[in-house]
Scaffold this motif. Structure first.
Motif, PDB file in Angstrom:
ATOM      1  N   GLN A 127      -8.705  -1.252   4.797  1.00  0.00           N
ATOM      2  CA  GLN A 127      -8.959  -0.619   3.492  1.00  0.00           C
ATOM      3  C   GLN A 127     -10.376  -0.942   3.041  1.00  0.00           C
ATOM      4  O   GLN A 127     -10.807  -2.098   3.129  1.00  0.00           O
ATOM      5  CB  GLN A 127      -7.954  -1.123   2.459  1.00  0.00           C
ATOM      6  CG  GLN A 127      -8.080  -0.494   1.093  1.00  0.00           C
ATOM      7  CD  GLN A 127      -7.096  -1.116   0.106  1.00  0.00           C
ATOM      8  OE1 GLN A 127      -7.412  -2.130  -0.535  1.00  0.00           O
ATOM      9  NE2 GLN A 127      -5.906  -0.546   0.000  1.00  0.00           N
ATOM     10  N   ILE A 128     -11.078   0.072   2.571  1.00  0.00           N
ATOM     11  CA  ILE A 128     -12.396  -0.158   1.990  1.00  0.00           C
ATOM     12  C   ILE A 128     -12.355   0.282   0.536  1.00  0.00           C
ATOM     13  O   ILE A 128     -11.585   1.161   0.167  1.00  0.00           O
ATOM     14  CB  ILE A 128     -13.501   0.618   2.750  1.00  0.00           C
ATOM     15  CG1 ILE A 128     -13.231   2.123   2.695  1.00  0.00           C
ATOM     16  CG2 ILE A 128     -13.605   0.140   4.191  1.00  0.00           C
ATOM     17  CD1 ILE A 128     -14.320   2.962   3.326  1.00  0.00           C
ATOM     18  N   THR A 129     -13.168  -0.357  -0.285  1.00  0.00           N
ATOM     19  CA  THR A 129     -13.231  -0.014  -1.705  1.00  0.00           C
ATOM     20  C   THR A 129     -14.615   0.539  -2.005  1.00  0.00           C
ATOM     21  O   THR A 129     -15.618  -0.159  -1.831  1.00  0.00           O
ATOM     22  CB  THR A 129     -12.944  -1.246  -2.585  1.00  0.00           C
ATOM     23  OG1 THR A 129     -11.657  -1.771  -2.262  1.00  0.00           O
ATOM     24  CG2 THR A 129     -12.971  -0.869  -4.064  1.00  0.00           C
ATOM     25  N   LEU A 130     -14.652   1.797  -2.421  1.00  0.00           N
ATOM     26  CA  LEU A 130     -15.924   2.445  -2.730  1.00  0.00           C
ATOM     27  C   LEU A 130     -16.314   2.172  -4.174  1.00  0.00           C
ATOM     28  O   LEU A 130     -15.488   2.287  -5.086  1.00  0.00           O
ATOM     29  CB  LEU A 130     -15.804   3.958  -2.515  1.00  0.00           C
ATOM     30  CG  LEU A 130     -15.609   4.448  -1.073  1.00  0.00           C
ATOM     31  CD1 LEU A 130     -15.402   5.957  -1.065  1.00  0.00           C
ATOM     32  CD2 LEU A 130     -16.790   4.067  -0.200  1.00  0.00           C
ATOM     33  N   SER A 131     -17.561   1.818  -4.386  1.00  0.00           N
ATOM     34  CA  SER A 131     -18.054   1.599  -5.746  1.00  0.00           C
ATOM     35  C   SER A 131     -18.477   2.910  -6.411  1.00  0.00           C
ATOM     36  O   SER A 131     -18.754   2.955  -7.602  1.00  0.00           O
ATOM     37  CB  SER A 131     -19.232   0.622  -5.729  1.00  0.00           C
ATOM     38  OG  SER A 131     -20.246   1.075  -4.847  1.00  0.00           O
ATOM     39  N   GLY A 132     -18.528   3.993  -5.625  1.00  0.00           N
ATOM     40  CA  GLY A 132     -18.876   5.315  -6.153  1.00  0.00           C
ATOM     41  C   GLY A 132     -18.310   6.400  -5.260  1.00  0.00           C
ATOM     42  O   GLY A 132     -17.813   6.134  -4.159  1.00  0.00           O
ATOM     43  N   ASP A 133     -18.348   7.646  -5.704  1.00  0.00           N
ATOM     44  CA  ASP A 133     -17.837   8.759  -4.908  1.00  0.00           C
ATOM     45  C   ASP A 133     -18.683   8.946  -3.647  1.00  0.00           C
ATOM     46  O   ASP A 133     -19.869   8.603  -3.604  1.00  0.00           O
ATOM     47  CB  ASP A 133     -17.858  10.055  -5.720  1.00  0.00           C
ATOM     48  CG  ASP A 133     -16.905  10.003  -6.911  1.00  0.00           C
ATOM     49  OD1 ASP A 133     -16.076   9.067  -6.942  1.00  0.00           O
ATOM     50  OD2 ASP A 133     -17.001  10.871  -7.794  1.00  0.00           O
ATOM     51  N   SER A 134     -18.045   9.503  -2.628  1.00  0.00           N
ATOM     52  CA  SER A 134     -18.737   9.776  -1.365  1.00  0.00           C
ATOM     53  C   SER A 134     -18.438  11.216  -0.929  1.00  0.00           C
ATOM     54  O   SER A 134     -17.291  11.674  -1.012  1.00  0.00           O
ATOM     55  CB  SER A 134     -18.286   8.799  -0.284  1.00  0.00           C
ATOM     56  OG  SER A 134     -18.814   9.158   0.971  1.00  0.00           O
ATOM     57  N   LYS A 158     -13.115   9.743  -3.422  1.00  0.00           N
ATOM     58  CA  LYS A 158     -13.409   9.262  -4.762  1.00  0.00           C
ATOM     59  C   LYS A 158     -13.640   7.748  -4.733  1.00  0.00           C
ATOM     60  O   LYS A 158     -13.225   7.060  -3.799  1.00  0.00           O
ATOM     61  CB  LYS A 158     -12.248   9.572  -5.708  1.00  0.00           C
ATOM     62  CG  LYS A 158     -12.026  11.052  -5.971  1.00  0.00           C
ATOM     63  CD  LYS A 158     -13.125  11.613  -6.850  1.00  0.00           C
ATOM     64  CE  LYS A 158     -12.820  13.048  -7.264  1.00  0.00           C
ATOM     65  NZ  LYS A 158     -13.891  13.620  -8.121  1.00  0.00           N
ATOM     66  N   ALA A 159     -14.282   7.251  -5.760  1.00  0.00           N
ATOM     67  CA  ALA A 159     -14.485   5.803  -5.866  1.00  0.00           C
ATOM     68  C   ALA A 159     -13.127   5.100  -5.944  1.00  0.00           C
ATOM     69  O   ALA A 159     -12.179   5.621  -6.525  1.00  0.00           O
ATOM     70  CB  ALA A 159     -15.318   5.480  -7.108  1.00  0.00           C
ATOM     71  N   GLY A 187     -22.161   6.530   4.711  1.00  0.00           N
ATOM     72  CA  GLY A 187     -21.906   7.629   3.787  1.00  0.00           C
ATOM     73  C   GLY A 187     -21.342   7.187   2.456  1.00  0.00           C
ATOM     74  O   GLY A 187     -20.918   8.024   1.650  1.00  0.00           O
ATOM     75  N   GLY A 188     -21.329   5.897   2.187  1.00  0.00           N
ATOM     76  CA  GLY A 188     -20.805   5.410   0.912  1.00  0.00           C
ATOM     77  C   GLY A 188     -21.132   3.946   0.711  1.00  0.00           C
ATOM     78  O   GLY A 188     -21.436   3.222   1.663  1.00  0.00           O
ATOM     79  N   THR A 189     -21.067   3.507  -0.543  1.00  0.00           N
ATOM     80  CA  THR A 189     -21.329   2.106  -0.879  1.00  0.00           C
ATOM     81  C   THR A 189     -20.011   1.400  -1.157  1.00  0.00           C
ATOM     82  O   THR A 189     -19.212   1.863  -1.979  1.00  0.00           O
ATOM     83  CB  THR A 189     -22.233   1.997  -2.115  1.00  0.00           C
ATOM     84  OG1 THR A 189     -23.452   2.711  -1.882  1.00  0.00           O
ATOM     85  CG2 THR A 189     -22.544   0.540  -2.434  1.00  0.00           C
ATOM     86  N   THR A 190     -19.795   0.291  -0.466  1.00  0.00           N
ATOM     87  CA  THR A 190     -18.523  -0.425  -0.604  1.00  0.00           C
ATOM     88  C   THR A 190     -18.688  -1.694  -1.432  1.00  0.00           C
ATOM     89  O   THR A 190     -19.724  -2.351  -1.391  1.00  0.00           O
ATOM     90  CB  THR A 190     -17.966  -0.803   0.773  1.00  0.00           C
ATOM     91  OG1 THR A 190     -18.886  -1.685   1.430  1.00  0.00           O
ATOM     92  CG2 THR A 190     -17.755   0.431   1.627  1.00  0.00           C
ATOM     93  N   SER A 191     -17.646  -2.012  -2.178  1.00  0.00           N
ATOM     94  CA  SER A 191     -17.608  -3.273  -2.914  1.00  0.00           C
ATOM     95  C   SER A 191     -16.652  -4.259  -2.254  1.00  0.00           C
ATOM     96  O   SER A 191     -16.659  -5.451  -2.570  1.00  0.00           O
ATOM     97  CB  SER A 191     -17.168  -3.036  -4.362  1.00  0.00           C
ATOM     98  OG  SER A 191     -15.891  -2.434  -4.408  1.00  0.00           O
ATOM     99  N   LYS A 192     -15.843  -3.754  -1.329  1.00  0.00           N
ATOM    100  CA  LYS A 192     -14.900  -4.631  -0.616  1.00  0.00           C
ATOM    101  C   LYS A 192     -14.479  -3.967   0.691  1.00  0.00           C
ATOM    102  O   LYS A 192     -14.289  -2.757   0.755  1.00  0.00           O
ATOM    103  CB  LYS A 192     -13.663  -4.900  -1.475  1.00  0.00           C
ATOM    104  CG  LYS A 192     -12.642  -5.839  -0.835  1.00  0.00           C
ATOM    105  CD  LYS A 192     -11.381  -5.932  -1.688  1.00  0.00           C
ATOM    106  CE  LYS A 192     -10.618  -4.621  -1.672  1.00  0.00           C
ATOM    107  NZ  LYS A 192      -9.397  -4.676  -2.501  1.00  0.00           N
TER     108      LYS A 192
END
Length: 229
Positions: A127-134, A158-159, A187-192
């Motif tokens: 599982q990845i957690t996105l800090s913003g939409d991708s 979605k984030a 393609g996205g920024t992750t927080s976790k």
């Protein structure tokens, strides 16, 4: 550990010290206002010091009496140390440290990790957690040589939490990997970043700390689990 005052007796003769000893006991017993009518080891030492200071010079205490009372102090200290040791042992075997953690064997838990390992069926999941939409999220699983073993196109996301899964096989249905792989997100920024790991065994440290859950990704404590499956 505390011991009731009447358990400690002495045949020493103290006249002028009697009122002082009683005063010390009165000030110690219940001084916290909680109604606790017991004395600790340090309180007994204060009383014995008062006895020595105010003994009757015409009737000094006998050496055997002093040795007997010192023996009682030694017993109090030994009992206190024994109780502390027993409490430490009990704590090390309680709750999630061993018995509860043992029930996790064979199950999978989600833990923070940039690596993912196959479960008993050879499947990879995380599982990845996105800090913003991708708009074009991609998860790549990379081996120790830096080669991409599997690229998973996740598309628009979605984030928030995004789950990924791979059965461990290539397009021909052949086994493509059998060990841990590194998770790489584009393609996205992750927080976790987290992955599912199977609990193979439970280890109880000799130091009495929390039980360790042994997985292909390393050792974790029950508190490290984000979710249990």
């Amino acid at each position: 550990m505390t011991t009731a005052l009447q358990n400690l007796s002495s045949s020493w003769k103290v006249d002028s010290a009697t009122s002082l000893s009683n005063s010390l006991a009165s000030n110690t017993v219940g001084k916290s206002g909680t109604g606790d009518k017991s004395l600790g080891q340090s309180d007994y030492l204060k009383l014995m010091t008062a006895q020595l200071q105010f003994q009757d010079p015409f009737a000094p205490m006998d050496n055997s009496q002093m040795v007997a009372q010192m023996a009682q102090f030694s017993q109090i200290a030994a009992s206190t140390e024994s109780n502390t040791t027993l409490k430490t042992i009990a704590d090390s075997l309680s709750g999630s440290r061993l018995s509860d953690a043992a029930s996790w064997i064979g199950k999978s838990m989600l833990v923070k990790s940039e690596k993912v390992a196959p479960d008993t069926l050879g499947q990879y999941a995380g599982q990845i957690t996105l800090s913003g939409d991708s708009d074009a999220l991609k998860v790549e699983l990379v081996d120790s040589a830096g080669s991409v073993v599997k690229s998973i196109d996740m598309g628009k996301q979605k984030a928030g939490d995004v789950n990924f899964y791979w059965n461990g096989e290539d397009d021909a249905g052949e086994r493509a990997a059998s060990g841990p792989l590194t998770i790489r997100v584009t393609g996205g920024t992750t927080s976790k970043i987290a992955s599912w790991a199977t609990v193979a065994a439970v280890q109880s440290p000799a130091s009495g700390g929390d039980a360790k859950l042994i997985t292909p990704l390393g050792n974790f404590t029950p508190a490290d689990a984000l979710s249990l499956g």
